[in-house]
Design a protein around this motif. Structure first.
Motif, PDB file in Angstrom:
ATOM      1  N   GLY A  96      18.468   4.600 -36.989  1.00  0.00           N
ATOM      2  CA  GLY A  96      17.828   5.605 -36.150  1.00  0.00           C
ATOM      3  C   GLY A  96      16.526   6.102 -36.736  1.00  0.00           C
ATOM      4  O   GLY A  96      16.244   7.297 -36.721  1.00  0.00           O
ATOM      5  N   CYS A  97      15.736   5.189 -37.301  1.00  0.00           N
ATOM      6  CA  CYS A  97      14.451   5.597 -37.864  1.00  0.00           C
ATOM      7  C   CYS A  97      13.393   4.573 -37.471  1.00  0.00           C
ATOM      8  O   CYS A  97      13.686   3.592 -36.798  1.00  0.00           O
ATOM      9  N   SER A  98      12.176   4.804 -37.898  1.00  0.00           N
ATOM     10  CA  SER A  98      11.096   3.902 -37.515  1.00  0.00           C
ATOM     11  C   SER A  98      11.076   2.670 -38.416  1.00  0.00           C
ATOM     12  O   SER A  98      11.650   2.660 -39.512  1.00  0.00           O
TER      13      SER A  98
ATOM     14  N   GLY B 219      16.406  15.711 -30.467  1.00  0.00           N
ATOM     15  CA  GLY B 219      15.518  16.869 -30.453  1.00  0.00           C
ATOM     16  C   GLY B 219      16.114  17.959 -31.336  1.00  0.00           C
ATOM     17  O   GLY B 219      17.295  18.274 -31.202  1.00  0.00           O
ATOM     18  N   PRO B 220      15.315  18.554 -32.225  1.00  0.00           N
ATOM     19  CA  PRO B 220      15.872  19.580 -33.124  1.00  0.00           C
ATOM     20  C   PRO B 220      16.036  20.928 -32.426  1.00  0.00           C
ATOM     21  O   PRO B 220      15.344  21.214 -31.448  1.00  0.00           O
ATOM     22  N   VAL B 221      16.937  21.726 -32.938  1.00  0.00           N
ATOM     23  CA  VAL B 221      17.212  23.070 -32.407  1.00  0.00           C
ATOM     24  C   VAL B 221      17.322  24.027 -33.581  1.00  0.00           C
ATOM     25  O   VAL B 221      17.808  23.657 -34.652  1.00  0.00           O
TER      26      VAL B 221
ATOM     27  N   GLY C  99      13.062   9.449 -36.311  1.00  0.00           N
ATOM     28  CA  GLY C  99      13.203   9.760 -37.735  1.00  0.00           C
ATOM     29  C   GLY C  99      13.877  11.101 -37.928  1.00  0.00           C
ATOM     30  O   GLY C  99      14.725  11.504 -37.135  1.00  0.00           O
ATOM     31  N   GLU C 100      13.487  11.806 -38.985  1.00  0.00           N
ATOM     32  CA  GLU C 100      14.154  13.079 -39.294  1.00  0.00           C
ATOM     33  C   GLU C 100      13.268  14.253 -38.915  1.00  0.00           C
ATOM     34  O   GLU C 100      12.077  14.261 -39.195  1.00  0.00           O
ATOM     35  N   ASN C 101      13.855  15.243 -38.261  1.00  0.00           N
ATOM     36  CA  ASN C 101      13.128  16.437 -37.841  1.00  0.00           C
ATOM     37  C   ASN C 101      13.697  17.671 -38.529  1.00  0.00           C
ATOM     38  O   ASN C 101      14.914  17.778 -38.705  1.00  0.00           O
ATOM     39  N   PHE C 102      12.815  18.577 -38.905  1.00  0.00           N
ATOM     40  CA  PHE C 102      13.232  19.843 -39.508  1.00  0.00           C
ATOM     41  C   PHE C 102      12.555  20.972 -38.740  1.00  0.00           C
ATOM     42  O   PHE C 102      11.340  20.969 -38.585  1.00  0.00           O
TER      43      PHE C 102
ATOM     44  N   LEU D  11       7.431  29.298 -35.936  1.00  0.00           N
ATOM     45  CA  LEU D  11       8.317  28.177 -36.256  1.00  0.00           C
ATOM     46  C   LEU D  11       7.609  27.194 -37.172  1.00  0.00           C
ATOM     47  O   LEU D  11       6.388  27.039 -37.143  1.00  0.00           O
ATOM     48  N   LEU D  12       8.442  26.608 -38.017  1.00  0.00           N
ATOM     49  CA  LEU D  12       7.976  25.576 -38.945  1.00  0.00           C
ATOM     50  C   LEU D  12       8.625  24.282 -38.502  1.00  0.00           C
ATOM     51  O   LEU D  12       9.840  24.229 -38.284  1.00  0.00           O
ATOM     52  N   TYR D  13       7.813  23.247 -38.370  1.00  0.00           N
ATOM     53  CA  TYR D  13       8.363  21.965 -37.945  1.00  0.00           C
ATOM     54  C   TYR D  13       7.834  20.866 -38.862  1.00  0.00           C
ATOM     55  O   TYR D  13       6.658  20.868 -39.240  1.00  0.00           O
ATOM     56  N   ALA D  14       8.709  19.934 -39.208  1.00  0.00           N
ATOM     57  CA  ALA D  14       8.276  18.755 -39.978  1.00  0.00           C
ATOM     58  C   ALA D  14       9.020  17.540 -39.461  1.00  0.00           C
ATOM     59  O   ALA D  14      10.171  17.624 -39.034  1.00  0.00           O
TER      60      ALA D  14
END
Lengths: 171, 378
Positions: free
Chosen positions: A134-136, B136-138, B181-184, B194-197
């Protein structure tokens, strides 16, 4: 009609193959069993839909990878992944090398370890690995690069083992 | 010959022989039975005006365990007049025996403190596209009154006030594919910053600080992970874990380095400089050496001083301190503890005194997969 018809046959045919991957991902027999049981329970829960429409093994393998990464993120526990094997007491060269590899794998991050298992054990392409994790594609490439570099640093004695593996992964 | 491949196969040969068919089947049947039973419980509860089942907590007069069932059917979150949230989670539809034709796999749901469950249809949940898996992050403010999420329709983040129904939009757009990928996602206590990465959705890591009230965006160094932001957006705390160390910085101050790789930080404390992290107790007799997260450590994130580890008390042995969150006073921070092994305990939220290590339980959680909790950093 039994809603789970065909499930046991699927498990009997594929569980050992899935277990091998689970064992490499976790490095621990008990955790591998726990991981695979969780995944197979999920497969059984969705069996009617999967049996009708889905590629069951692809679903199971993706769930295995996701569940593994999710466990490791959640627990923040250094698991005994570098434990000595329970059998095989001889200390010939290949055994020592295997031990070194197991210990080095145990010191990789979960994602680095997963990418190595998928790329070099399951022979997945970078694209397939990206889909499973689930990544690029770029993340797979960079994780592979970092994982191999780290293996070389952690276990210089594995240089022969890694000789055939490309030093530069296309980035 | 590929030697690495060969050695991996030899290690895999050591995997034990197993037969999990019966156990998996029993687990699935048990889960199905519980789902069906809960559907009945909920139906009865709705008819009788209640949604929370209280189960008495055992023989020794412990606190009652409040179980909020995971319903198979949930209404859409109303636009306003909703009480504080207790958690958000992604939901997977049961087999088509429940009459909910609108059920969407991977959709976000929210649970209020009073036990009501709603679908958060405005938020992008787990989506399996042809090429990528997206989630989608929450994030939920510590008081549970505001929630931030990615709106697929608006292609940006929204913050919603649950009582008034007011929605603030981030002043930029992000395509759905860039969420790969990974969302924060972190929210300030008042929900207006809000802080998003993101790591993996773009060619380079990406991080922004957003003031949704003023409509301002500040691009941050994307290689740092966001930890917390305060109400006026002034104290942005980020970390960068390496293999054996972690760098910490409060924007505008010099970064500092601690000798442990960890993600388990609290929000920045009310004094604007104290950060807590979950430490570890080393068992040097174990082979290999085991590290169990059983201590709390406070750090002066501005000056760099790190206090000695304090053992965490009062958490059951089968639970592992996992995440920290916001502060509930000058010395107390929230802590989530989860079962070390699947099925071996009930996750619970605690308040932890960072100086004494003493804890008091706030509440148990209704699921091993606790999802997103108000104010938690994780």
């Amino acid at each position: 009609m039994d809603r789970y018809e065909g499930f046991q046959e699927f498990v009997h045919a594929r569980q050992q193959s899935l277990m091998r991957t689970a064992y490499l991902l976790t490095g621990n027999a008990h955790l591998a069993e726990d991981l695979l049981q969780t995944v197979l329970t999920r497969v059984a829960s969705r069996w009617p839909k999967l049996a009708r429409n889905g590629n069951i093994e692809a679903y199971a393998r993706k769930a295995l990878v996701n569940q593994h990464l999710s466990w490791r993120r959640r627990k923040h526990v250094e698991l005994p992944s570098a434990a000595l094997p329970e059998h095989g007491r001889s200390h010939d060269e290949s055994t020592v090398r295997r031990l070194a590899l197991r210990q080095a794998l145990g010191r990789l991050t979960p994602r680095q370890r997963t990418v190595l298992v998928l790329r070099f054990f399951e022979d997945r392409t970078e694209h397939e690995t990206a889909q499973l994790m689930g990544c690029s594609l770029g993340t797979v490439k960079s994780q592979t690069h970092h994982a191999l570099s780290r293996l070389r640093v952690l276990a210089p004695e594995l240089a022969d083992l890694l000789a055939d593996v490309p030093t530069e992964v296309h980035r | 010959m590929n030697l690495l491949r060969d050695e991996l196969h030899r290690i895999a040969d050591e995997a034990p022989q197993i037969d999990l068919a019966d156990r998996a089947l029993k687990g699935a049947k048990r889960g199905r039975a519980i789902t069906m039973a809960l559907a009945v419980v909920i139906a009865v509860a709705v008819l009788t005006g209640g949604m929370v089942t209280v189960v008495n907590g055992g023989l020794r007069g412990e606190r009652p365990v409040v179980l909020t069932p995971v319903p198979a059917v949930a209404p859409v979150l109303p636009k306003k007049d909703i009480g504080p949230l207790a958690r958000a989670y992604t939901y997977f539809c049961p087999p088509p025996t429940i009459d909910d034709t609108d059920c969407v796999d991977g959709q976000w749901r929210v649970v209020t403190a009073s036990g009501m469950t709603y679908k958060l249809t405005a938020a992008l949940g787990l989506k399996n596209t042809n090429k990528k898996v997206l989630l989608g992050p929450v994030a939920i403010t510590q008081n549970g009154r505001r929630i931030a999420y990615y709106s697929e329709k608006q292609q940006t983040f929204e913050v919603r006030d649950l009582r008034s129904g007011r929605i603030w939009k981030a002043p930029f757009t992000i395509s759905k594919n860039e969420l790969a990928g990974e969302n924060f996602l972190r929210l300030s206590p008042n929900g207006l910053h809000l802080l998003y990465a993101n790591f993996g959705g773009r060619s380079k890591p990406y991080s922004v600080l957003v003031d949704v009230a003023e409509g301002k965006t500040t691009t941050l160094n994307g290689t740092w992970l966001p930890v917390s932001v305060d109400d006026d957006g002034g104290s942005v705390t980020q970390v960068m874990p390496y293999d054996g160390t972690t760098r910490i910085r409060v924007l505008g101050n010099e970064p500092l380095t601690i000798k442990e790789a960890t993600h388990s930080f609290s929000a920045l404390g009310p004094d604007g400089r104290t950060l807590a992290r979950i430490g570890s107790t080393r068992n040097r007799d174990a082979k290999p050496e085991l590290r169990r997260p059983r201590t709390i450590v406070t750090i002066d994130a501005i000056g760099g001083h790190e206090n000695p580890e304090v053992p965490i008390q009062g958490i059951p042995e089968e639970l592992v301190p996992s995440y920290l969150g916001g502060w509930v006073g000058d010395t107390e921070v929230t802590l989530l503890a989860v079962p070390e092994l699947s099925g071996s305990g009930t996750p619970a939220l605690y308040v932890l005194d960072v100086h004494t290590g003493r804890t008091r339980q706030l509440r148990t959680l209704d699921s091993e997969t606790s999802g997103v909790l108000p104010g938690m950093v994780g």
